[in-house]
Motif scaffolding. Structure first.
Motif, PDB file in Angstrom:
ATOM      1  N   HIS A 106     -59.935  58.235  16.301  1.00 45.31           N
ATOM      2  CA  HIS A 106     -60.480  58.643  17.517  1.00 45.31           C
ATOM      3  C   HIS A 106     -59.706  57.660  18.655  1.00 45.31           C
ATOM      4  N   PHE A 107     -59.744  57.795  19.847  1.00 47.01           N
ATOM      5  CA  PHE A 107     -59.112  57.067  20.955  1.00 47.01           C
ATOM      6  C   PHE A 107     -60.066  55.950  21.389  1.00 47.01           C
ATOM      7  N   TYR A 108     -59.285  54.891  21.733  1.00 48.39           N
ATOM      8  CA  TYR A 108     -60.213  53.693  22.349  1.00 48.39           C
ATOM      9  C   TYR A 108     -60.210  53.535  23.828  1.00 48.39           C
ATOM     10  N   GLY A 109     -59.951  54.576  24.407  1.00 47.17           N
ATOM     11  CA  GLY A 109     -60.060  54.701  25.883  1.00 47.17           C
ATOM     12  C   GLY A 109     -58.924  54.193  26.763  1.00 47.17           C
ATOM     13  N   HIS A 110     -57.725  53.798  26.218  1.00 52.57           N
ATOM     14  CA  HIS A 110     -56.562  53.440  26.897  1.00 52.57           C
ATOM     15  C   HIS A 110     -55.187  53.946  26.380  1.00 52.57           C
ATOM     16  N   GLY A 111     -54.358  53.933  27.291  1.00 52.76           N
ATOM     17  CA  GLY A 111     -53.002  54.325  27.019  1.00 52.76           C
ATOM     18  C   GLY A 111     -51.856  53.674  27.835  1.00 52.76           C
ATOM     19  N   ALA A 112     -50.727  53.935  27.461  1.00 50.40           N
ATOM     20  CA  ALA A 112     -49.436  53.423  28.330  1.00 50.40           C
ATOM     21  C   ALA A 112     -48.488  54.362  27.992  1.00 50.40           C
ATOM     22  N   PHE A 113     -47.612  54.514  29.093  1.00 52.30           N
ATOM     23  CA  PHE A 113     -46.174  55.151  29.136  1.00 52.30           C
ATOM     24  C   PHE A 113     -44.946  54.268  28.982  1.00 52.30           C
ATOM     25  N   HIS A 157     -57.367  48.173  21.801  1.00 49.60           N
ATOM     26  CA  HIS A 157     -58.184  48.884  22.942  1.00 49.60           C
ATOM     27  C   HIS A 157     -57.004  48.965  24.365  1.00 49.60           C
ATOM     28  N   GLU A 158     -56.955  47.925  24.977  1.00 48.27           N
ATOM     29  CA  GLU A 158     -55.857  48.383  26.119  1.00 48.27           C
ATOM     30  C   GLU A 158     -54.443  47.920  25.497  1.00 48.27           C
ATOM     31  N   LEU A 159     -53.444  48.702  26.081  1.00 55.19           N
ATOM     32  CA  LEU A 159     -52.125  48.404  25.655  1.00 55.19           C
ATOM     33  C   LEU A 159     -51.299  48.448  26.993  1.00 55.19           C
ATOM     34  N   LEU A 160     -50.287  47.588  26.988  1.00 54.75           N
ATOM     35  CA  LEU A 160     -49.408  47.680  28.269  1.00 54.75           C
ATOM     36  C   LEU A 160     -48.137  47.665  27.787  1.00 54.75           C
ATOM     37  N   ALA A 161     -47.062  48.579  28.519  1.00 52.74           N
ATOM     38  CA  ALA A 161     -45.677  48.387  28.261  1.00 52.74           C
ATOM     39  C   ALA A 161     -45.221  47.294  28.979  1.00 52.74           C
ATOM     40  N   LEU A 162     -44.305  46.401  28.321  1.00 52.00           N
ATOM     41  CA  LEU A 162     -43.405  45.515  29.030  1.00 52.00           C
ATOM     42  C   LEU A 162     -41.989  46.082  28.753  1.00 52.00           C
ATOM     43  N   SER A 163     -41.555  46.842  29.807  1.00 54.76           N
ATOM     44  CA  SER A 163     -40.457  47.497  29.668  1.00 54.76           C
ATOM     45  C   SER A 163     -39.095  46.822  30.159  1.00 54.76           C
ATOM     46  N   GLY A 164     -38.223  47.072  29.613  1.00 51.21           N
ATOM     47  CA  GLY A 164     -36.815  46.528  29.974  1.00 51.21           C
ATOM     48  C   GLY A 164     -35.964  47.608  30.458  1.00 51.21           C
ATOM     49  N   GLY A 165     -36.512  48.806  30.491  1.00 48.74           N
ATOM     50  CA  GLY A 165     -35.644  50.195  30.930  1.00 48.74           C
ATOM     51  C   GLY A 165     -35.671  51.385  29.984  1.00 48.74           C
ATOM     52  N   GLY A 166     -34.664  51.162  28.951  1.00 44.48           N
ATOM     53  CA  GLY A 166     -34.522  52.066  28.116  1.00 44.48           C
ATOM     54  C   GLY A 166     -35.635  52.008  26.794  1.00 44.48           C
ATOM     55  N   LEU A 167     -35.841  53.074  25.880  1.00 48.31           N
ATOM     56  CA  LEU A 167     -36.499  53.004  24.821  1.00 48.31           C
ATOM     57  C   LEU A 167     -36.716  51.927  24.135  1.00 48.31           C
ATOM     58  N   SER A 168     -35.231  51.648  23.765  1.00 47.05           N
ATOM     59  CA  SER A 168     -34.956  50.435  22.693  1.00 47.05           C
ATOM     60  C   SER A 168     -35.589  49.001  23.270  1.00 47.05           C
ATOM     61  N   ASP A 169     -35.644  49.145  24.695  1.00 48.61           N
ATOM     62  CA  ASP A 169     -36.197  47.828  25.328  1.00 48.61           C
ATOM     63  C   ASP A 169     -37.721  47.598  25.580  1.00 48.61           C
ATOM     64  N   ASP A 170     -38.183  48.746  25.245  1.00 48.22           N
ATOM     65  CA  ASP A 170     -39.893  48.763  25.647  1.00 48.22           C
ATOM     66  C   ASP A 170     -40.519  48.000  24.418  1.00 48.22           C
TER      67      ASP A 170
END
Length: 358
Positions: A106-113, A157-170
């Motif tokens: 089941h989901f916990y109410g949050h997502g991130a791209f 619960h919540e999650l955030l993307a700390l992105s450097g650009g490409g997939l391998s940097d996420d």
């Protein structure tokens, strides 16, 4: 998390599709879910002044939404422990996809791209084991489920993307609240005596860092997150004895110990052990307590700078160097120099979170 080869193939297949942006949805600055005066539920896009840009009906109470970084799409999540999420086309005003949690999740109410918006990550519970999972969904393939990874704890619960650009940097930062739930028991908390919350950081190779709280704060459930890319602020909800003046805000930089932040004793008690949202600007961090009817403000060093009283306040997001809040009375409120400046009042009850776009 997934392969670049798959993305290249889907990129070629979809290259001819028109590319809409948030400008096609009226350039909203924020997303928020609400229950309206007639009992209906909707997802709203708000401009920088808190005025409605769009309204899209949804079938039930929401919790939070996550905005695609470029396309005018939002994923609206049902309240925990929900088993569905809705991908909302904010330009056309319709639900474009429905995501159903796989069997036993089941989901916990949050997502991130991540990956520039190509992959949606969802916080989930593996029901049989109680362990947290992060579901992975390919947007280019119509939000097909493409895999999952461990969250590094229980009750993400919540999650955030700390992105450097490409997939391998996420890198994902994940608030593992430590609370086990089960769909058969609704919102009941099943492991309060043994819970162990943590903050974890994960990449495509798995969990890279896990940050736990001191033993005497094992019942401080880490729930919500904000970040400026270098530092993470996390809000907590106390599951121990009511009235304990425990800290409800933490600050963390990777590789260091967390810094826990408290208000004056009377103010800390007044929060009733509950922080509902957290937001961060260049000069301050704020947490809300709908139970305590107040917003606590802190400097970036963690020093308490003051409280703003507002009944049933919960949603909170950055507004330049200030903060913007929403409440259960229909208010959209600017928090500026320690005072409340109303921007909008409407016949609706805003739900838990106010999500900044971009």
């Amino acid at each position: 998390m997934t392969t670049r080869r798959g993305f290249l193939a889907s990129l070629i297949a979809t290259a001819a599709l028109p590319r809409l942006t948030w400008a096609d949805a009226g350039n909203p600055s924020y997303l928020a879910a609400a229950r309206e005066g007639d009992g209906a539920y909707a997802l709203f896009g708000l401009d920088g002044q808190g005025q409605d840009v769009f309204r899209i009906p949804v079938p039930g109470r929401g919790h939070a939404a996550t905005a695609h970084p470029v396309a005018p799409e939002a994923v609206a999540f049902a309240r925990r422990p929900g088993t569905f999420a809705l991908v909302v086309d904010c330009a056309r005003g319709r639900v474009a996809h429905r995501l159903d949690a796989p069997p036993g999740r089941h989901f916990y109410g949050h997502g991130a791209f991540i990956a520039g918006g190509d992959v949606l990550c969802t916080s989930e519970n593996h029901v049989d084991s109680g362990q947290g999972r992060i579901g992975l969904w390919s947007r280019r393939e119509g939000y097909r489920r493409i895999g999952e990874m461990e969250s590094g704890g229980i009750g993400p619960h919540e999650l955030l993307a700390l992105s450097g650009g490409g997939l391998s940097d996420d890198v994902l930062v994940i608030a593992n609240g430590g609370i086990r739930t089960h769909p058969d028991h609704g919102r009941a908390k099943l492991n309060l005596d043994s819970m162990r919350p943590n903050l974890s950081y994960a990449s495509e190779s798995g969990v890279e860092e896990v940050v736990e709280l001191p033993d005497d704060l094992a019942q401080a459930s880490i729930r919500d997150l904000a970040s400026d890319g270098a530092e993470v602020a996390f809000a907590m909800q106390w599951q121990g004895e009511p009235g304990d003046p425990v800290p409800l805000l933490g600050l963390h930089r990777r590789g260091a110990a967390p810094r826990l932040c408290s208000a004056d004793l009377a103010e800390q008690v007044a929060m009733q052990g509950y922080a509902g949202s957290v937001a961060m600007t260049g000069g301050q961090v704020g947490i809300t307590s709908p139970r305590g009817g107040r917003v606590h403000l802190f400097g970036r060093s963690g020093n308490f700078t003051g409280a703003i009283l507002r009944r049933d306040v919960c949603g909170l997001a950055a507004d330049g160097n200030d903060l913007l809040a929403t409440d259960g009375l229909g208010g959209v409120l600017s928090l500026r120099q320690g005072r409340v400046v109303p921007r909008q009042m409407a016949d609706r009850a805003w739900d838990n979170h106010l999500v900044r776009i971009g």
